[in-house]
Design a protein around this motif. Structure first.
Motif, PDB file in Angstrom:
ATOM      1  N   THR A  14      -8.031  81.875  43.540  1.00 31.41           N
ATOM      2  CA  THR A  14      -7.262  81.609  44.752  1.00 31.41           C
ATOM      3  C   THR A  14      -7.199  82.877  45.608  1.00 31.41           C
ATOM      4  OG1 THR A  14      -5.045  82.199  43.943  1.00 31.41           O
ATOM      5  CG2 THR A  14      -5.868  79.981  43.425  1.00 31.41           C
ATOM      6  N   GLY A  15      -7.133  82.676  46.916  1.00 31.06           N
ATOM      7  CA  GLY A  15      -7.206  83.833  47.796  1.00 31.06           C
ATOM      8  C   GLY A  15      -8.510  84.575  47.602  1.00 31.06           C
ATOM      9  N   GLY A  16      -9.576  83.817  47.316  1.00 36.92           N
ATOM     10  CA  GLY A  16     -10.838  84.426  46.915  1.00 36.92           C
ATOM     11  C   GLY A  16     -11.741  84.871  48.042  1.00 36.92           C
ATOM     12  N   ALA A  17     -11.311  84.671  49.281  1.00 37.46           N
ATOM     13  CA  ALA A  17     -12.192  84.954  50.409  1.00 37.46           C
ATOM     14  C   ALA A  17     -12.156  86.397  50.880  1.00 37.46           C
ATOM     15  CB  ALA A  17     -11.851  84.024  51.578  1.00 37.46           C
ATOM     16  N   VAL A  40      -6.884  79.429  52.198  1.00 35.62           N
ATOM     17  CA  VAL A  40      -6.393  78.660  53.340  1.00 35.62           C
ATOM     18  C   VAL A  40      -7.233  78.894  54.588  1.00 35.62           C
ATOM     19  CG1 VAL A  40      -4.767  80.374  54.249  1.00 35.62           C
ATOM     20  CG2 VAL A  40      -4.234  77.919  54.442  1.00 35.62           C
ATOM     21  N   ASP A  41      -8.070  79.931  54.585  1.00 36.70           N
ATOM     22  CA  ASP A  41      -8.858  80.338  55.749  1.00 36.70           C
ATOM     23  C   ASP A  41     -10.306  79.878  55.584  1.00 36.70           C
ATOM     24  OD1 ASP A  41     -10.307  81.684  57.722  1.00 36.70           O
ATOM     25  OD2 ASP A  41      -9.039  83.469  57.630  1.00 36.70           O
ATOM     26  N   GLY A  42     -10.666  78.795  56.269  1.00 35.61           N
ATOM     27  CA  GLY A  42     -12.003  78.244  56.124  1.00 35.61           C
ATOM     28  C   GLY A  42     -13.098  79.173  56.588  1.00 35.61           C
ATOM     29  N   ALA A  43     -12.889  79.869  57.707  1.00 35.37           N
ATOM     30  CA  ALA A  43     -13.902  80.791  58.211  1.00 35.37           C
ATOM     31  C   ALA A  43     -14.145  81.935  57.232  1.00 35.37           C
ATOM     32  CB  ALA A  43     -13.480  81.334  59.571  1.00 35.37           C
ATOM     33  N   ALA A  44     -13.067  82.439  56.633  1.00 36.46           N
ATOM     34  CA  ALA A  44     -13.208  83.517  55.656  1.00 36.46           C
ATOM     35  C   ALA A  44     -13.943  83.022  54.411  1.00 36.46           C
ATOM     36  CB  ALA A  44     -11.838  84.074  55.284  1.00 36.46           C
ATOM     37  N   ILE A  45     -13.688  81.788  54.003  1.00 34.27           N
ATOM     38  CA  ILE A  45     -14.414  81.216  52.864  1.00 34.27           C
ATOM     39  C   ILE A  45     -15.906  81.166  53.164  1.00 34.27           C
ATOM     40  CG2 ILE A  45     -14.875  79.084  51.597  1.00 34.27           C
ATOM     41  CD1 ILE A  45     -11.921  78.543  51.527  1.00 34.27           C
ATOM     42  N   ASP A  46     -16.259  80.659  54.337  1.00 39.59           N
ATOM     43  CA  ASP A  46     -17.675  80.551  54.696  1.00 39.59           C
ATOM     44  C   ASP A  46     -18.357  81.912  54.648  1.00 39.59           C
ATOM     45  OD1 ASP A  46     -17.339  77.843  55.081  1.00 39.59           O
ATOM     46  OD2 ASP A  46     -17.176  77.976  57.264  1.00 39.59           O
ATOM     47  N   ALA A  47     -17.688  82.931  55.175  1.00 40.81           N
ATOM     48  CA  ALA A  47     -18.258  84.275  55.165  1.00 40.81           C
ATOM     49  C   ALA A  47     -18.390  84.812  53.744  1.00 40.81           C
ATOM     50  CB  ALA A  47     -17.401  85.214  56.005  1.00 40.81           C
ATOM     51  N   ALA A  48     -17.382  84.563  52.916  1.00 38.50           N
ATOM     52  CA  ALA A  48     -17.409  85.050  51.533  1.00 38.50           C
ATOM     53  C   ALA A  48     -18.517  84.371  50.737  1.00 38.50           C
ATOM     54  CB  ALA A  48     -16.058  84.814  50.872  1.00 38.50           C
ATOM     55  N   VAL A  49     -18.638  83.063  50.877  1.00 34.23           N
ATOM     56  CA  VAL A  49     -19.669  82.324  50.148  1.00 34.23           C
ATOM     57  C   VAL A  49     -21.057  82.785  50.584  1.00 34.23           C
ATOM     58  CG1 VAL A  49     -20.692  80.035  49.819  1.00 34.23           C
ATOM     59  CG2 VAL A  49     -18.219  80.332  49.637  1.00 34.23           C
ATOM     60  N   ALA A  50     -21.223  83.018  51.889  1.00 36.22           N
ATOM     61  CA  ALA A  50     -22.509  83.498  52.387  1.00 36.22           C
ATOM     62  C   ALA A  50     -22.858  84.859  51.790  1.00 36.22           C
ATOM     63  CB  ALA A  50     -22.484  83.580  53.912  1.00 36.22           C
ATOM     64  N   SER A  51     -21.860  85.720  51.617  1.00 30.83           N
ATOM     65  CA  SER A  51     -22.119  87.050  51.066  1.00 30.83           C
ATOM     66  C   SER A  51     -22.362  87.020  49.561  1.00 30.83           C
ATOM     67  CB  SER A  51     -20.949  87.982  51.382  1.00 30.83           C
ATOM     68  OG  SER A  51     -19.796  87.645  50.616  1.00 30.83           O
ATOM     69  N   LEU A  52     -21.749  86.067  48.875  1.00 29.44           N
ATOM     70  CA  LEU A  52     -21.851  85.997  47.416  1.00 29.44           C
ATOM     71  C   LEU A  52     -23.083  85.231  46.945  1.00 29.44           C
ATOM     72  CD1 LEU A  52     -18.101  85.261  46.607  1.00 29.44           C
ATOM     73  CD2 LEU A  52     -19.312  87.394  46.113  1.00 29.44           C
ATOM     74  N   GLY A  53     -23.543  84.284  47.744  1.00 25.56           N
ATOM     75  CA  GLY A  53     -24.741  83.536  47.391  1.00 25.56           C
ATOM     76  C   GLY A  53     -24.464  82.282  46.580  1.00 25.56           C
ATOM     77  N   ASP A  54     -25.514  81.748  45.993  1.00 25.27           N
ATOM     78  CA  ASP A  54     -25.499  80.428  45.366  1.00 25.27           C
ATOM     79  C   ASP A  54     -24.449  80.238  44.276  1.00 25.27           C
ATOM     80  OD1 ASP A  54     -26.715  77.742  44.807  1.00 25.27           O
ATOM     81  OD2 ASP A  54     -27.114  78.712  42.871  1.00 25.27           O
ATOM     82  N   PRO A  55     -24.114  81.245  43.451  1.00 23.75           N
ATOM     83  CA  PRO A  55     -23.111  80.997  42.401  1.00 23.75           C
ATOM     84  C   PRO A  55     -21.703  80.760  42.932  1.00 23.75           C
ATOM     85  CG  PRO A  55     -24.454  82.908  41.877  1.00 23.75           C
ATOM     86  CD  PRO A  55     -24.713  82.581  43.315  1.00 23.75           C
ATOM     87  N   ALA A  56     -21.512  80.842  44.257  1.00 27.21           N
ATOM     88  CA  ALA A  56     -20.179  80.697  44.840  1.00 27.21           C
ATOM     89  C   ALA A  56     -20.100  79.451  45.706  1.00 27.21           C
ATOM     90  CB  ALA A  56     -19.830  81.927  45.683  1.00 27.21           C
ATOM     91  N   SER A  57     -18.933  78.832  45.693  1.00 30.13           N
ATOM     92  CA  SER A  57     -18.613  77.748  46.618  1.00 30.13           C
ATOM     93  C   SER A  57     -17.155  77.919  47.014  1.00 30.13           C
ATOM     94  CB  SER A  57     -18.844  76.378  45.963  1.00 30.13           C
ATOM     95  OG  SER A  57     -18.014  76.220  44.814  1.00 30.13           O
ATOM     96  N   GLY A  58     -16.712  77.161  47.994  1.00 27.86           N
ATOM     97  CA  GLY A  58     -15.346  77.337  48.460  1.00 27.86           C
ATOM     98  C   GLY A  58     -14.705  76.049  48.908  1.00 27.86           C
ATOM     99  N   THR A  59     -13.384  76.027  48.839  1.00 30.04           N
ATOM    100  CA  THR A  59     -12.588  74.885  49.265  1.00 30.04           C
ATOM    101  C   THR A  59     -11.372  75.393  50.015  1.00 30.04           C
ATOM    102  OG1 THR A  59     -13.242  73.655  47.272  1.00 30.04           O
ATOM    103  CG2 THR A  59     -11.345  72.817  48.501  1.00 30.04           C
ATOM    104  N   VAL A  60     -11.109  74.792  51.163  1.00 25.65           N
ATOM    105  CA  VAL A  60      -9.903  75.137  51.914  1.00 25.65           C
ATOM    106  C   VAL A  60      -8.724  74.424  51.253  1.00 25.65           C
ATOM    107  CG1 VAL A  60      -8.718  74.991  54.125  1.00 25.65           C
ATOM    108  CG2 VAL A  60     -11.173  75.456  54.055  1.00 25.65           C
TER     109      VAL A  60
END
Length: 247
Positions: A14-17, A40-60
């Protein structure tokens, strides 16, 4: 950097972005895990997942919303076991004397920092019990041990999280699910934007090592507590405060 073995494990952070959560996600991926970021921040999730690559996914997810947390847990479990839960999300609620703080801010701080971890545990623990394995790490704070002035709401929420850790750890001690928490000194992350400079200076003055802890240092401890190498510690509080805490 030592590699802690999390091969094949799946973790919800949680708060993983950003901040400690993002550093923990990166270290877990380096250790072989797949991570699901709840934030809670969808844009931050998208940026974090993009930086982490395939082993990461995100949910708002609004972690104070019971229905939203249950839905996110159901979706995560539909794709496989969730072996690890890191309750990292938190807010400071700003700074002020106890009698000057807005009651709405007090309630919101406790809702995010304490009720949120209760709701995530409530949603994910039954599946861990059924699997006979799980690791839960709660990110508390040195403030929960000492009670920082001008931060009674934050200090109380983190003290409560320490208490939740101890209770849940004892409840699950025979189930193969270990529950621990870490109590860092302050790390210079975006959460500093919620604090006054006076409060930041106060926190630094209390740390004998005379620096703030790095998110990567906290992540290393969290990842070890999330691993099978941590096998006989539960309901415990792990200090990472640069010698600020003496107990």
């Amino acid at each position: 950097m030592n590699r802690i073995d999390l091969e094949g494990r799946r973790a919800v952070i949680t708060g993983g972005a950003r901040g400690i959560g993002l550093a923990t996600a990166a270290r877990m991926i380096d250790s072989g895990a797949r991570v699901i970021l709840w934030d809670v921040d969808g844009a931050a999730i998208d940026a974090a997942v993009a930086s982490l690559g395939d082993p990461a996914s995100g949910t708002v997810v609004d972690l104070t919303d019971e229905i939203a947390v249950e839905a996110a847990a159901t979706a995560a479990l539909a794709d496989g076991a969730v072996d690890i839960l890191v309750n990292n999300a938190g807010i400071t609620g700003g700074n002020g004397k106890t009698w000057e703080l807005d009651p709405a801010i007090w309630r919101r701080t406790l809702a995010v920092n304490l009720v949120g971890p209760y709701l995530t545990a409530r949603a994910l623990v039954p599946a861990m019990i059924a699997a006979g394995y799980g690791r839960i790490v709660n990110v508390a704070s040195i403030a929960g041990k000492e009670g920082n002035p001008n931060a009674s709401h934050y200090s109380a929420s983190k003290a409560g999280l320490i208490g939740l850790t101890k209770s849940l750890g004892k409840e699950l001690a025979g189930a193969g699910v270990l529950v621990n928490c870490v109590t860092p000194a302050a790390a210079r992350t975006a959460i500093f934007d919620q604090m006054s400079q006076e409060h930041i200076d106060y926190m630094l003055s209390k740390i004998p090592m005379n620096r703030f802890v790095e998110p990567a240092e906290i992540a290393a401890l969290i990842v070890w507590l999330s691993s099978q190498d941590c096998s006989f510690s539960t309901g415990a509080v792990f200090d990472i405060s640069g010698a600020r805490a003496v107990y």
